[in-house]
Design an enzyme around this catalytic site. Structure first.
Site, mmCIF file in Angstrom:
data_model
loop_
_atom_site.group_PDB
_atom_site.id
_atom_site.type_symbol
_atom_site.label_atom_id
_atom_site.label_comp_id
_atom_site.label_asym_id
_atom_site.label_seq_id
_atom_site.Cartn_x
_atom_site.Cartn_y
_atom_site.Cartn_z
ATOM 1 N N HIS A 47 -7.636 -2.381 14.064
ATOM 2 C CA HIS A 47 -8.285 -2.961 15.254
ATOM 3 C C HIS A 47 -7.343 -4.004 15.852
ATOM 4 C CE1 HIS A 47 -10.943 -5.522 17.676
ATOM 5 N NE2 HIS A 47 -11.598 -4.393 17.891
ATOM 6 N N GLU B 80 -7.948 1.325 22.573
ATOM 7 C CA GLU B 80 -8.514 0.069 23.064
ATOM 8 C C GLU B 80 -7.381 -0.808 23.595
ATOM 9 O OE1 GLU B 80 -12.337 -1.122 21.094
ATOM 10 O OE2 GLU B 80 -10.923 -1.274 19.455
HETATM 11 C C1 PEP Z 1 -13.668 -4.290 20.654
HETATM 12 O O1 PEP Z 1 -13.405 -5.454 20.389
HETATM 13 O O2 PEP Z 1 -13.260 -3.373 19.938
HETATM 14 C C2 PEP Z 1 -14.458 -4.002 21.848
HETATM 15 C C3 PEP Z 1 -14.519 -2.764 22.255
HETATM 16 O O3 PEP Z 1 -15.086 -5.063 22.432
HETATM 17 P P1 PEP Z 1 -15.794 -5.180 23.867
HETATM 18 O O4 PEP Z 1 -16.497 -3.870 24.176
HETATM 19 O O5 PEP Z 1 -16.749 -6.294 23.717
HETATM 20 O O6 PEP Z 1 -14.718 -5.450 24.864
#
Ligand code: PEP
Length: 285
Positions: free
Chosen positions: A121, A193
């Site tokens: 992550h 992400e």
């Molecule tokens: C994350 O931190 O993996 C995430 C997706 O957070 P958010 O949707 O709050 O941006």
């Protein structure tokens, strides 16, 4: 338009289902990482509520997973049926046992019936400075221990600015999946992400940008594993909310949504899942 997208989707992520018009439909994936939020009791209440609200949704059409804190995992495992909500761990050591103070062994997670482990992550990479090589050791260990690995990848704002996003993502994939045999393909999930899109200060990626990155990620997975690599589900995460979930999920190379803040209450998360599923199926809900 939607029909064209769905037909196109079939090239990459066929899961053997058909929609009401007989077209192949792909399975969708929805998940949330609870980070360092919620006590044991709060996690159990949240999971109970989420399972209750979503239990009518066919699990052949979608997979739902939640990744609570370590301390909540035992109670969480007693609270939800695994076919309704799969439970994941936020991190894991690559060794079964030993002198690794503060780490959690794969055996400890398996003892609780945990099926999925998140690796890499953005907060592990950027706050705790984990390297691609470490993520690779973890991914291999997760798979060899018979669990599923959710490998998170994402470029920083600076890398996006320099137009080196593709290089970063390809490196994270190629190193993260180094020496991972193609026999593990069914047990691998990728979460894309972008670091700049995550959390309270994040800006969501536009659907077009996310689609371009997902396409490149799928192409890299095919490069790594051959054609079968294109079957690995790739989820988008980073400021997903009720407003942008639909435009993201209809993108041909987005197989699911990995949601943070917008998923931490069961009722809006249930709404988001239904909204996204309807958009993907081209139904109005
Ligand atoms: C994350 O931190 O993996 C995430 C997706 O957070 P958010 O949707 O709050 O941006």
């Amino acid at each position: 338009m939607k029909m064209m997208l769905n037909i196109y989707c079939g090239c990459f992520a066929m899961r053997g289902m058909q929609d009401w018009e007989g077209d192949e439909m792909k399975k969708l994936y929805f998940g949330s990482n609870l980070k360092m939020y919620k006590t044991i009791r709060e996690t159990a209440e949240y999971l109970g509520e989420l399972a209750k609200r979503t239990k009518d949704i066919d699990r052949n059409e979608m997979e739902l997973f939640i990744i609570p804190s370590y301390t909540s995992l035992a109670e969480a495992a007693k609270t939800v049926e695994p076919h309704l909500v799969k439970l994941g761990a936020q991190n894991m050591c690559w060794e079964e046992k030993g002198q690794f103070t503060g780490e959690i062994s794969p055996l400890m997670l398996k003892e609780l019936g945990i099926e999925l482990v998140m690796v890499g992550h953005s907060e592990r990479r950027h706050v705790f400075h984990e390297s691609d090589e470490e993520e690779n050791r973890k991914v291999r260990c997760v798979l060899e221990q018979g669990m599923k690995a959710l490998l998170c990848i994402g470029e920083t704002a600076k890398e996006k600015e320099y137009s080196t996003s593709a290089e970063t993502l390809r490196t994270q994939l190629k190193v993260g999946l180094y020496k991972v045999s193609e026999k593990w393909i069914p047990d691998i999930r990728i979460a894309y992400e972008p670091v700049w899109s995550i959390g309270v200060n994040g800006t969501p990626a536009s659907a077009g940008y996310a689609q371009r990155m997902h396409r490149m990620i799928k192409q890299t997975l095919i490069e790594v594993f051959g054609e079968a690599g294109g079957k690995i589900p790739v989820l988008y995460g980073g400021s997903v909310n009720l407003q942008n979930a639909e435009e993201l999920i209809v993108q041909p190379d987005i197989d699911g949504l990995f949601v943070g803040r917008a998923a931490w209450d069961a009722e809006p998360f249930d709404r988001l899942i239904r909204r996204a599923m309807c958009a993907h199926r081209g139904r109005s809900c």
